[in-house]
Design an enzyme around this catalytic site. Structure first.
Site, PDB file in Angstrom:
ATOM      1  N   SER A 449      55.952  87.590   2.190  1.00 36.19           N
ATOM      2  CA  SER A 449      55.556  88.564   1.290  1.00 36.19           C
ATOM      3  C   SER A 449      53.930  88.583   1.264  1.00 36.19           C
ATOM      4  O   SER A 449      53.195  89.116   2.163  1.00 36.19           O
ATOM      5  CB  SER A 449      56.081  87.992   0.014  1.00 36.19           C
ATOM      6  N   LYS A 474      59.204  90.010   5.309  1.00 36.56           N
ATOM      7  CA  LYS A 474      59.434  90.742   3.833  1.00 36.56           C
ATOM      8  C   LYS A 474      58.419  91.852   3.467  1.00 36.56           C
ATOM      9  O   LYS A 474      57.488  91.432   2.999  1.00 36.56           O
ATOM     10  CB  LYS A 474      59.494  89.690   2.509  1.00 36.56           C
TER      11      LYS A 474
END
Length: 547
Positions: A449, A474
Protein backbone atom coordinates in the site's frame (compact mmCIF):
# COMPACT_ATOMS: atom_id res chain seq x y z
CA UNK A 1 -74.26 24.01 -53.83
CA UNK A 2 -71.17 22.27 -52.58
CA UNK A 3 -69.34 23.37 -49.44
CA UNK A 4 -65.89 22.04 -48.45
CA UNK A 5 -64.30 22.95 -45.16
CA UNK A 6 -61.10 22.27 -43.24
CA UNK A 7 -60.76 23.66 -39.76
CA UNK A 8 -58.87 22.96 -36.57
CA UNK A 9 -61.62 24.41 -34.40
CA UNK A 10 -64.73 22.53 -33.36
CA UNK A 11 -67.67 24.42 -31.85
CA UNK A 12 -71.08 25.82 -32.78
CA UNK A 13 -70.62 27.16 -36.28
CA UNK A 14 -72.12 30.40 -37.73
CA UNK A 15 -74.90 30.33 -40.33
CA UNK A 16 -74.04 32.08 -43.62
CA UNK A 17 -76.84 33.88 -45.58
CA UNK A 18 -76.29 34.86 -49.22
CA UNK A 19 -78.54 37.38 -50.99
CA UNK A 20 -78.67 37.97 -54.73
CA UNK A 21 -80.12 41.41 -55.69
CA UNK A 22 -80.84 40.33 -59.26
CA UNK A 23 -82.96 37.39 -58.20
CA UNK A 24 -84.84 38.13 -55.02
CA UNK A 25 -84.38 34.96 -53.04
CA UNK A 26 -82.16 33.99 -50.18
CA UNK A 27 -80.76 30.72 -48.84
CA UNK A 28 -79.12 29.62 -45.68
CA UNK A 29 -76.56 26.84 -45.24
CA UNK A 30 -74.55 25.16 -42.48
CA UNK A 31 -70.89 24.44 -43.35
CA UNK A 32 -69.98 20.77 -43.17
CA UNK A 33 -67.00 20.54 -40.88
CA UNK A 34 -64.30 17.97 -41.50
CA UNK A 35 -62.18 18.26 -38.38
CA UNK A 36 -58.71 16.83 -38.03
CA UNK A 37 -58.22 15.37 -34.55
CA UNK A 38 -54.69 15.58 -33.16
CA UNK A 39 -53.35 13.62 -30.21
CA UNK A 40 -52.99 15.86 -27.16
CA UNK A 41 -49.31 15.14 -26.76
CA UNK A 42 -48.49 16.50 -30.19
CA UNK A 43 -49.36 20.09 -29.22
CA UNK A 44 -46.38 21.96 -27.79
CA UNK A 45 -48.73 24.61 -26.43
CA UNK A 46 -47.79 27.07 -23.74
CA UNK A 47 -51.32 28.49 -23.50
CA UNK A 48 -54.43 27.12 -25.11
CA UNK A 49 -56.93 29.84 -25.90
CA UNK A 50 -58.81 29.90 -29.16
CA UNK A 51 -59.86 33.35 -30.20
CA UNK A 52 -61.62 32.73 -33.47
CA UNK A 53 -62.02 35.96 -35.39
CA UNK A 54 -63.82 35.21 -38.64
CA UNK A 55 -64.26 37.55 -41.53
CA UNK A 56 -65.43 36.58 -44.98
CA UNK A 57 -63.26 37.62 -47.89
CA UNK A 58 -64.81 37.59 -51.33
CA UNK A 59 -62.24 36.73 -54.00
CA UNK A 60 -63.09 36.45 -57.61
CA UNK A 61 -61.67 33.42 -59.29
CA UNK A 62 -61.72 31.83 -62.69
CA UNK A 63 -62.11 28.13 -62.25
CA UNK A 64 -61.09 26.35 -65.42
CA UNK A 65 -61.79 22.79 -66.28
CA UNK A 66 -58.48 21.65 -64.79
CA UNK A 67 -59.57 22.81 -61.37
CA UNK A 68 -56.96 25.57 -61.10
CA UNK A 69 -57.91 29.04 -59.87
CA UNK A 70 -56.84 32.25 -61.54
CA UNK A 71 -57.42 35.48 -59.70
CA UNK A 72 -58.95 38.53 -61.32
CA UNK A 73 -58.59 42.19 -60.56
CA UNK A 74 -62.15 42.98 -61.60
CA UNK A 75 -63.81 44.78 -58.73
CA UNK A 76 -67.13 43.04 -59.44
CA UNK A 77 -67.32 39.41 -58.36
CA UNK A 78 -68.67 37.41 -61.24
CA UNK A 79 -69.85 33.91 -61.78
CA UNK A 80 -67.43 32.04 -59.53
CA UNK A 81 -65.97 33.07 -56.19
CA UNK A 82 -64.41 31.74 -53.05
CA UNK A 83 -65.28 32.54 -49.47
CA UNK A 84 -62.10 32.53 -47.35
CA UNK A 85 -62.87 32.44 -43.64
CA UNK A 86 -59.97 34.29 -42.02
CA UNK A 87 -59.55 32.42 -38.73
CA UNK A 88 -56.86 33.71 -36.42
CA UNK A 89 -55.82 32.13 -33.11
CA UNK A 90 -53.56 33.26 -30.33
CA UNK A 91 -50.03 33.98 -31.65
CA UNK A 92 -48.68 31.00 -29.72
CA UNK A 93 -50.99 28.62 -31.52
CA UNK A 94 -51.12 27.98 -35.26
CA UNK A 95 -54.17 26.69 -37.05
CA UNK A 96 -55.34 26.15 -40.59
CA UNK A 97 -57.91 28.59 -41.98
CA UNK A 98 -61.22 27.37 -43.24
CA UNK A 99 -61.71 27.41 -47.01
CA UNK A 100 -65.19 27.57 -48.42
CA UNK A 101 -65.53 27.07 -52.20
CA UNK A 102 -68.94 27.85 -53.64
CA UNK A 103 -69.80 26.98 -57.21
CA UNK A 104 -72.70 29.18 -58.24
CA UNK A 105 -73.54 31.40 -61.14
CA UNK A 106 -75.13 34.30 -59.28
CA UNK A 107 -73.57 37.64 -58.47
CA UNK A 108 -72.84 38.61 -54.89
CA UNK A 109 -72.93 42.36 -54.28
CA UNK A 110 -73.09 42.88 -50.54
CA UNK A 111 -73.51 41.19 -47.22
CA UNK A 112 -76.73 41.28 -45.33
CA UNK A 113 -76.17 43.29 -42.14
CA UNK A 114 -78.10 40.85 -40.00
CA UNK A 115 -75.99 37.98 -41.36
CA UNK A 116 -72.85 39.83 -40.38
CA UNK A 117 -74.24 40.33 -36.89
CA UNK A 118 -74.99 36.61 -36.67
CA UNK A 119 -71.38 35.86 -37.60
CA UNK A 120 -70.10 38.19 -34.91
CA UNK A 121 -72.54 36.71 -32.39
CA UNK A 122 -71.35 33.19 -33.08
CA UNK A 123 -67.72 34.32 -33.00
CA UNK A 124 -68.32 35.74 -29.55
CA UNK A 125 -69.86 32.44 -28.45
CA UNK A 126 -66.82 30.56 -29.77
CA UNK A 127 -64.51 32.88 -27.83
CA UNK A 128 -66.49 32.37 -24.66
CA UNK A 129 -66.58 28.60 -25.20
CA UNK A 130 -62.82 28.33 -25.69
CA UNK A 131 -62.16 30.62 -22.73
CA UNK A 132 -64.08 28.23 -20.49
CA UNK A 133 -62.26 25.25 -22.00
CA UNK A 134 -58.94 27.01 -21.51
CA UNK A 135 -59.60 27.72 -17.83
CA UNK A 136 -60.61 24.11 -17.27
CA UNK A 137 -57.54 22.81 -19.05
CA UNK A 138 -55.20 25.06 -17.07
CA UNK A 139 -56.83 23.99 -13.82
CA UNK A 140 -56.51 20.33 -14.79
CA UNK A 141 -52.87 20.76 -15.78
CA UNK A 142 -52.09 22.50 -12.48
CA UNK A 143 -53.82 19.70 -10.59
CA UNK A 144 -51.84 17.01 -12.45
CA UNK A 145 -48.58 18.91 -11.94
CA UNK A 146 -49.24 19.31 -8.23
CA UNK A 147 -50.03 15.63 -7.92
CA UNK A 148 -46.84 14.69 -9.78
CA UNK A 149 -44.71 16.90 -7.54
CA UNK A 150 -46.39 15.43 -4.48
CA UNK A 151 -45.71 11.89 -5.68
CA UNK A 152 -42.08 12.64 -6.54
CA UNK A 153 -41.50 14.09 -3.10
CA UNK A 154 -43.19 11.25 -1.26
CA UNK A 155 -39.93 9.39 -0.33
CA UNK A 156 -38.42 12.48 1.30
CA UNK A 157 -41.10 12.78 3.94
CA UNK A 158 -41.96 9.08 4.17
CA UNK A 159 -38.39 7.85 4.83
CA UNK A 160 -37.57 6.64 8.32
CA UNK A 161 -34.39 7.41 10.23
CA UNK A 162 -33.06 3.96 9.29
CA UNK A 163 -33.80 4.60 5.61
CA UNK A 164 -31.91 7.87 5.79
CA UNK A 165 -28.83 6.17 7.26
CA UNK A 166 -28.94 3.60 4.45
CA UNK A 167 -29.23 6.39 1.87
CA UNK A 168 -26.26 8.17 3.47
CA UNK A 169 -24.14 5.05 2.95
CA UNK A 170 -25.49 4.60 -0.60
CA UNK A 171 -24.68 8.22 -1.47
CA UNK A 172 -21.14 7.89 -0.09
CA UNK A 173 -20.46 4.94 -2.39
CA UNK A 174 -22.15 6.71 -5.31
CA UNK A 175 -19.83 9.70 -5.00
CA UNK A 176 -16.55 8.09 -3.96
CA UNK A 177 -16.31 4.55 -5.34
CA UNK A 178 -13.73 4.02 -8.09
CA UNK A 179 -15.87 1.85 -10.37
CA UNK A 180 -18.69 3.97 -11.76
CA UNK A 181 -20.33 0.87 -13.25
CA UNK A 182 -20.65 -0.41 -9.67
CA UNK A 183 -19.66 -3.92 -10.70
CA UNK A 184 -21.98 -3.81 -13.72
CA UNK A 185 -25.21 -2.90 -11.93
CA UNK A 186 -27.57 0.06 -11.85
CA UNK A 187 -26.72 1.77 -8.58
CA UNK A 188 -29.90 3.86 -8.64
CA UNK A 189 -32.05 0.81 -9.28
CA UNK A 190 -30.38 -0.98 -6.38
CA UNK A 191 -31.27 1.93 -4.07
CA UNK A 192 -34.93 1.87 -5.05
CA UNK A 193 -35.18 -1.90 -4.75
CA UNK A 194 -33.46 -1.91 -1.36
CA UNK A 195 -35.75 0.78 0.05
CA UNK A 196 -38.75 -1.26 -1.07
CA UNK A 197 -37.61 -4.74 -0.13
CA UNK A 198 -34.90 -4.66 2.54
CA UNK A 199 -36.14 -4.62 6.15
CA UNK A 200 -34.82 -1.56 7.99
CA UNK A 201 -36.91 -1.52 11.14
CA UNK A 202 -33.96 -1.18 13.51
CA UNK A 203 -30.26 -0.31 13.41
CA UNK A 204 -29.02 -3.89 13.10
CA UNK A 205 -31.27 -4.50 10.08
CA UNK A 206 -30.01 -1.26 8.52
CA UNK A 207 -26.39 -2.32 9.05
CA UNK A 208 -27.20 -5.65 7.44
CA UNK A 209 -28.76 -3.86 4.44
CA UNK A 210 -25.63 -1.72 4.07
CA UNK A 211 -23.35 -4.78 4.21
CA UNK A 212 -25.52 -6.53 1.64
CA UNK A 213 -25.29 -3.48 -0.62
CA UNK A 214 -21.47 -3.36 -0.37
CA UNK A 215 -21.23 -7.08 -1.09
CA UNK A 216 -22.66 -6.48 -4.56
CA UNK A 217 -19.49 -4.53 -5.43
CA UNK A 218 -17.34 -7.67 -4.97
CA UNK A 219 -14.54 -5.55 -3.49
CA UNK A 220 -12.99 -6.95 -0.28
CA UNK A 221 -11.42 -3.60 0.57
CA UNK A 222 -14.70 -1.67 0.56
CA UNK A 223 -16.47 -2.50 3.79
CA UNK A 224 -18.79 -1.24 6.52
CA UNK A 225 -17.48 -0.41 9.99
CA UNK A 226 -19.77 -0.38 12.99
CA UNK A 227 -19.15 2.51 15.43
CA UNK A 228 -16.73 0.54 17.66
CA UNK A 229 -14.80 -0.82 14.66
CA UNK A 230 -14.62 2.63 13.12
CA UNK A 231 -13.28 4.04 16.39
CA UNK A 232 -10.72 1.22 16.58
CA UNK A 233 -9.58 1.86 13.01
CA UNK A 234 -9.06 5.54 13.74
CA UNK A 235 -7.11 4.78 16.90
CA UNK A 236 -4.93 2.39 14.89
CA UNK A 237 -3.85 5.21 12.58
CA UNK A 238 -3.26 7.53 15.54
CA UNK A 239 -0.61 5.47 17.31
CA UNK A 240 -1.98 2.62 19.44
CA UNK A 241 -3.84 -0.66 18.98
CA UNK A 242 -4.70 -3.63 21.18
CA UNK A 243 -4.19 -7.02 19.57
CA UNK A 244 -1.43 -9.44 18.56
CA UNK A 245 0.45 -7.14 16.19
CA UNK A 246 -0.33 -8.75 12.83
CA UNK A 247 -1.03 -7.20 9.45
CA UNK A 248 -2.84 -9.68 7.21
CA UNK A 249 -4.00 -9.92 3.63
CA UNK A 250 -5.23 -12.30 0.94
CA UNK A 251 -2.76 -14.68 -0.75
CA UNK A 252 -1.45 -13.23 -4.00
CA UNK A 253 -1.27 -15.00 -7.36
CA UNK A 254 2.43 -15.69 -6.80
CA UNK A 255 1.51 -17.73 -3.74
CA UNK A 256 -0.59 -20.13 -5.78
CA UNK A 257 -3.83 -21.63 -4.55
CA UNK A 258 -2.98 -21.48 -0.86
CA UNK A 259 -6.03 -21.16 1.33
CA UNK A 260 -6.29 -18.98 4.40
CA UNK A 261 -4.95 -15.50 5.08
CA UNK A 262 -1.35 -14.47 4.58
CA UNK A 263 0.69 -12.57 7.16
CA UNK A 264 1.93 -9.35 5.57
CA UNK A 265 3.91 -8.28 8.59
CA UNK A 266 4.29 -8.85 12.34
CA UNK A 267 4.89 -5.77 14.47
CA UNK A 268 8.38 -5.94 16.01
CA UNK A 269 8.09 -6.78 19.70
CA UNK A 270 4.39 -7.66 19.45
CA UNK A 271 2.88 -10.97 20.63
CA UNK A 272 2.85 -12.53 17.14
CA UNK A 273 6.43 -11.48 16.43
CA UNK A 274 7.61 -12.91 19.74
CA UNK A 275 5.84 -16.20 18.93
CA UNK A 276 7.85 -16.51 15.71
CA UNK A 277 5.16 -15.52 13.20
CA UNK A 278 6.63 -13.67 10.22
CA UNK A 279 5.62 -12.35 6.81
CA UNK A 280 4.54 -15.05 4.37
CA UNK A 281 3.09 -17.35 7.02
CA UNK A 282 -0.48 -18.53 6.47
CA UNK A 283 -3.14 -18.24 9.17
CA UNK A 284 -5.39 -21.27 8.79
CA UNK A 285 -7.65 -20.82 11.84
CA UNK A 286 -8.51 -18.16 14.41
CA UNK A 287 -10.09 -19.58 17.58
CA UNK A 288 -10.90 -22.80 15.65
CA UNK A 289 -12.71 -20.86 12.91
CA UNK A 290 -11.35 -21.60 9.41
CA UNK A 291 -10.02 -18.58 7.49
CA UNK A 292 -10.54 -20.22 4.08
CA UNK A 293 -13.52 -17.98 3.26
CA UNK A 294 -13.01 -15.41 6.03
CA UNK A 295 -12.64 -11.76 5.08
CA UNK A 296 -9.56 -9.90 6.25
CA UNK A 297 -11.61 -7.41 8.26
CA UNK A 298 -13.54 -10.16 9.98
CA UNK A 299 -10.19 -11.77 10.80
CA UNK A 300 -8.73 -8.49 12.04
CA UNK A 301 -11.71 -8.08 14.37
CA UNK A 302 -11.14 -11.56 15.80
CA UNK A 303 -7.43 -10.85 16.34
CA UNK A 304 -8.12 -7.65 18.25
CA UNK A 305 -9.59 -7.62 21.73
CA UNK A 306 -9.10 -6.49 25.32
CA UNK A 307 -5.56 -6.29 26.62
CA UNK A 308 -4.63 -9.53 28.43
CA UNK A 309 -7.19 -11.71 26.65
CA UNK A 310 -6.03 -14.68 24.57
CA UNK A 311 -6.58 -15.89 21.03
CA UNK A 312 -5.63 -19.22 19.47
CA UNK A 313 -4.10 -19.38 16.00
CA UNK A 314 -3.26 -22.22 13.61
CA UNK A 315 -0.37 -21.04 11.48
CA UNK A 316 1.45 -22.66 8.57
CA UNK A 317 5.13 -21.82 8.11
CA UNK A 318 6.36 -23.57 5.00
CA UNK A 319 5.36 -27.24 5.44
CA UNK A 320 5.07 -26.88 9.23
CA UNK A 321 1.73 -26.25 10.96
CA UNK A 322 1.79 -24.71 14.44
CA UNK A 323 -0.95 -24.17 17.04
CA UNK A 324 -0.27 -21.02 19.06
CA UNK A 325 -2.00 -19.28 21.97
CA UNK A 326 -1.26 -15.54 21.98
CA UNK A 327 -2.02 -12.97 24.65
CA UNK A 328 -3.28 -9.67 23.29
CA UNK A 329 -1.32 -6.58 24.26
CA UNK A 330 -1.36 -2.87 23.60
CA UNK A 331 0.78 -2.35 20.53
CA UNK A 332 2.66 0.92 20.51
CA UNK A 333 2.79 2.07 16.93
CA UNK A 334 5.88 4.20 17.07
CA UNK A 335 6.59 3.87 13.36
CA UNK A 336 10.31 4.66 13.24
CA UNK A 337 13.47 3.12 14.65
CA UNK A 338 16.90 4.33 13.63
CA UNK A 339 20.58 3.84 14.39
CA UNK A 340 24.00 4.73 13.08
CA UNK A 341 26.03 1.89 11.54
CA UNK A 342 29.78 2.46 11.35
CA UNK A 343 31.68 0.26 8.90
CA UNK A 344 35.40 -0.14 9.81
CA UNK A 345 37.95 0.27 7.02
CA UNK A 346 35.54 2.14 4.76
CA UNK A 347 36.86 5.65 5.17
CA UNK A 348 36.28 6.41 1.49
CA UNK A 349 33.18 4.29 0.94
CA UNK A 350 30.33 5.33 3.21
CA UNK A 351 31.87 4.61 6.63
CA UNK A 352 28.78 5.94 8.42
CA UNK A 353 25.39 4.71 7.28
CA UNK A 354 22.12 5.90 8.80
CA UNK A 355 19.62 3.05 9.12
CA UNK A 356 15.90 4.00 9.38
CA UNK A 357 13.20 1.35 9.83
CA UNK A 358 9.70 2.59 9.02
CA UNK A 359 7.02 0.09 10.10
CA UNK A 360 3.75 1.91 9.29
CA UNK A 361 2.26 5.15 8.05
CA UNK A 362 0.27 6.58 10.93
CA UNK A 363 -0.11 10.25 11.75
CA UNK A 364 3.43 10.36 13.20
CA UNK A 365 5.25 8.73 10.28
CA UNK A 366 6.68 11.60 8.21
CA UNK A 367 7.53 13.70 11.27
CA UNK A 368 9.31 10.72 12.86
CA UNK A 369 11.35 10.13 9.68
CA UNK A 370 12.44 13.78 9.63
CA UNK A 371 13.48 13.57 13.25
CA UNK A 372 15.50 10.42 12.59
CA UNK A 373 17.26 12.04 9.62
CA UNK A 374 18.18 15.08 11.68
CA UNK A 375 19.56 12.90 14.47
CA UNK A 376 21.64 10.75 12.11
CA UNK A 377 22.87 13.74 10.16
CA UNK A 378 24.19 15.26 13.35
CA UNK A 379 26.50 12.22 13.48
CA UNK A 380 27.82 12.98 9.98
CA UNK A 381 26.30 10.05 8.09
CA UNK A 382 27.40 9.51 4.50
CA UNK A 383 24.36 7.56 3.26
CA UNK A 384 20.92 6.29 4.33
CA UNK A 385 19.13 2.94 4.29
CA UNK A 386 15.32 3.08 4.51
CA UNK A 387 13.87 -0.27 5.57
CA UNK A 388 10.24 -0.72 4.42
CA UNK A 389 10.09 -4.48 4.92
CA UNK A 390 6.82 -5.63 6.51
CA UNK A 391 5.42 -2.11 6.33
CA UNK A 392 1.81 -2.83 5.37
CA UNK A 393 0.95 0.79 4.69
CA UNK A 394 -1.43 3.12 6.47
CA UNK A 395 -2.33 6.72 5.76
CA UNK A 396 -1.89 7.67 2.12
CA UNK A 397 -1.02 11.36 2.86
CA UNK A 398 1.78 10.27 5.17
CA UNK A 399 3.25 8.15 2.38
CA UNK A 400 3.24 11.21 0.11
CA UNK A 401 4.84 13.45 2.75
CA UNK A 402 7.54 10.88 3.42
CA UNK A 403 8.37 10.72 -0.30
CA UNK A 404 8.76 14.52 -0.38
CA UNK A 405 11.48 14.27 2.29
CA UNK A 406 13.76 12.39 -0.12
CA UNK A 407 12.92 14.00 -3.49
CA UNK A 408 13.97 17.40 -4.77
CA UNK A 409 11.41 17.25 -7.59
CA UNK A 410 9.30 14.83 -9.61
CA UNK A 411 6.04 12.88 -9.68
CA UNK A 412 5.32 10.75 -6.63
CA UNK A 413 2.21 8.89 -7.79
CA UNK A 414 -0.58 9.05 -10.36
CA UNK A 415 -4.10 8.55 -9.05
CA UNK A 416 -6.30 6.83 -11.62
CA UNK A 417 -9.86 5.72 -12.06
CA UNK A 418 -11.50 3.71 -14.84
CA UNK A 419 -11.07 6.60 -17.27
CA UNK A 420 -7.36 7.12 -16.62
CA UNK A 421 -5.28 9.60 -14.62
CA UNK A 422 -7.43 11.94 -12.56
CA UNK A 423 -4.84 13.41 -10.20
CA UNK A 424 -1.07 13.75 -9.87
CA UNK A 425 0.92 14.03 -6.66
CA UNK A 426 4.34 15.54 -7.17
CA UNK A 427 6.87 17.67 -5.35
CA UNK A 428 8.91 20.76 -6.13
CA UNK A 429 11.54 20.01 -3.51
CA UNK A 430 10.36 22.52 -0.93
CA UNK A 431 9.86 19.74 1.66
CA UNK A 432 13.07 17.85 0.88
CA UNK A 433 15.65 17.55 3.64
CA UNK A 434 17.60 14.51 2.39
CA UNK A 435 17.65 14.73 -1.40
CA UNK A 436 21.41 14.38 -1.96
CA UNK A 437 22.88 11.54 0.16
CA UNK A 438 22.97 8.03 -1.39
CA UNK A 439 19.85 6.02 -0.46
CA UNK A 440 19.02 2.32 -0.46
CA UNK A 441 15.49 0.99 0.19
CA UNK A 442 14.75 -2.51 1.52
CA UNK A 443 11.43 -4.14 0.54
CA UNK A 444 9.76 -7.55 0.76
CA UNK A 445 6.35 -9.12 0.20
CA UNK A 446 5.18 -7.51 3.43
CA UNK A 447 5.73 -4.05 1.88
CA UNK A 448 2.25 -2.91 0.88
CA UNK A 449 0.00 0.00 0.00
CA UNK A 450 1.45 3.38 1.05
CA UNK A 451 4.92 1.90 1.47
CA UNK A 452 4.72 0.62 -2.12
CA UNK A 453 3.86 4.15 -3.27
CA UNK A 454 6.97 5.43 -1.49
CA UNK A 455 9.21 2.66 -2.84
CA UNK A 456 7.90 3.11 -6.40
CA UNK A 457 8.41 6.87 -6.29
CA UNK A 458 12.00 6.58 -5.06
CA UNK A 459 12.82 3.91 -7.64
CA UNK A 460 11.23 5.54 -10.71
CA UNK A 461 12.75 8.94 -9.91
CA UNK A 462 16.15 7.20 -9.64
CA UNK A 463 16.53 8.50 -6.13
CA UNK A 464 17.17 5.11 -4.51
CA UNK A 465 18.31 1.56 -5.24
CA UNK A 466 15.79 -1.11 -4.16
CA UNK A 467 16.87 -4.38 -2.53
CA UNK A 468 14.81 -7.39 -1.53
CA UNK A 469 11.85 -9.13 -3.15
CA UNK A 470 8.71 -7.96 -5.04
CA UNK A 471 6.30 -6.09 -2.81
CA UNK A 472 2.77 -7.21 -1.91
CA UNK A 473 0.98 -5.52 -4.83
CA UNK A 474 -1.89 -3.57 -3.29
CA UNK A 475 -2.45 -0.90 -5.90
CA UNK A 476 -5.82 0.36 -4.63
CA UNK A 477 -6.45 3.32 -2.35
CA UNK A 478 -9.19 3.42 0.28
CA UNK A 479 -10.66 6.43 2.02
CA UNK A 480 -12.58 6.26 5.28
CA UNK A 481 -15.92 8.08 5.64
CA UNK A 482 -17.80 8.55 8.88
CA UNK A 483 -21.59 8.21 8.85
CA UNK A 484 -23.95 10.25 11.01
CA UNK A 485 -24.41 7.56 13.70
CA UNK A 486 -20.67 7.06 14.28
CA UNK A 487 -20.30 4.08 11.95
CA UNK A 488 -18.16 4.35 8.85
CA UNK A 489 -17.24 3.12 5.41
CA UNK A 490 -13.83 2.22 4.02
CA UNK A 491 -14.22 2.81 0.28
CA UNK A 492 -11.89 2.04 -2.62
CA UNK A 493 -11.65 5.45 -4.24
CA UNK A 494 -8.82 5.00 -6.75
CA UNK A 495 -5.96 2.91 -8.02
CA UNK A 496 -2.49 4.28 -8.45
CA UNK A 497 0.42 4.09 -10.84
CA UNK A 498 4.07 4.74 -10.11
CA UNK A 499 5.84 7.68 -11.81
CA UNK A 500 6.80 5.30 -14.65
CA UNK A 501 3.07 4.47 -15.08
CA UNK A 502 3.40 0.96 -13.66
CA UNK A 503 0.18 -0.48 -12.25
CA UNK A 504 1.48 -2.57 -9.37
CA UNK A 505 -1.84 -4.09 -8.28
CA UNK A 506 -1.29 -7.85 -7.68
CA UNK A 507 2.22 -7.44 -9.14
CA UNK A 508 4.12 -5.27 -6.70
CA UNK A 509 7.21 -3.08 -7.07
CA UNK A 510 10.12 -5.08 -8.47
CA UNK A 511 13.44 -4.39 -6.67
CA UNK A 512 16.74 -3.75 -8.45
CA UNK A 513 18.67 -6.41 -6.51
CA UNK A 514 17.85 -9.32 -4.17
CA UNK A 515 18.96 -9.58 -0.57
CA UNK A 516 20.48 -12.70 0.99
CA UNK A 517 17.77 -14.96 2.42
CA UNK A 518 19.28 -14.67 5.85
CA UNK A 519 19.33 -10.89 5.88
CA UNK A 520 17.97 -9.83 9.31
CA UNK A 521 15.07 -7.45 9.98
CA UNK A 522 16.37 -5.76 13.11
CA UNK A 523 18.76 -2.84 13.30
CA UNK A 524 21.51 -4.71 15.18
CA UNK A 525 21.47 -7.53 12.66
CA UNK A 526 21.56 -5.07 9.77
CA UNK A 527 24.70 -3.40 11.02
CA UNK A 528 26.34 -6.78 11.60
CA UNK A 529 25.73 -7.79 7.95
CA UNK A 530 27.63 -4.69 6.79
CA UNK A 531 30.49 -5.06 9.25
CA UNK A 532 31.35 -8.79 9.01
CA UNK A 533 32.49 -10.03 5.57
CA UNK A 534 32.34 -13.61 6.83
CA UNK A 535 28.64 -13.40 7.72
CA UNK A 536 26.17 -15.24 5.47
CA UNK A 537 24.13 -12.04 5.18
CA UNK A 538 27.14 -9.86 4.30
CA UNK A 539 26.48 -7.02 1.87
CA UNK A 540 29.30 -4.78 0.70
CA UNK A 541 28.38 -1.23 1.58
CA UNK A 542 29.60 -0.01 -1.81
CA UNK A 543 27.30 -2.43 -3.62
CA UNK A 544 24.44 -1.32 -1.42
CA UNK A 545 24.28 2.09 -3.09
CA UNK A 546 25.44 1.16 -6.59
CA UNK A 547 22.88 1.30 -9.39
Amino acid sequence: MEVLASSSASSTYPLFTLDNPNKPFSFTFNPIIISQVHPWKSFPVKKIEARLLCRILCKRTNLDNSGSWRSSTNAICKHKFVFHALCRLNKNFTSQSGLFAIRHGHLLRSWNTSSHQKVNSHSQKIREHFSVVFVRLVAAMLLVTSASVALSNTPSWALSEENLLFLEAWRTIDRAYIDKTFNGQSWFRYREDALRNEPMNNREETYMAIRKMLATLNDPFTRFLEPEKFKSLRSGTQGALTGVGLSIGYPTESEGSRTGLVVISATPGGPANQAGISSGDIILEIDNASTESMGIYDAAERLQGPEGSSVELTVQTGPEIKHLALTRAKISLNPVKSRLCEVPGSEKNYPKIGYIRLTSFNQKASAAVKEAIDTLRSNNVNAFVLDLRDNSGGLFPEGIETAKIWLDKGVIVYICDNRGVRDIYDTDGSSAIAASEPLAVLVNKGTASASEILAGALKDNKRAVLFGEPTYGKGKIQSVFQLSDGSGLAVTVARYETPAHNDINKVGVIPDHPLPNSFPKDDDGFCGCLQDPAAACYVNNVQLFKR
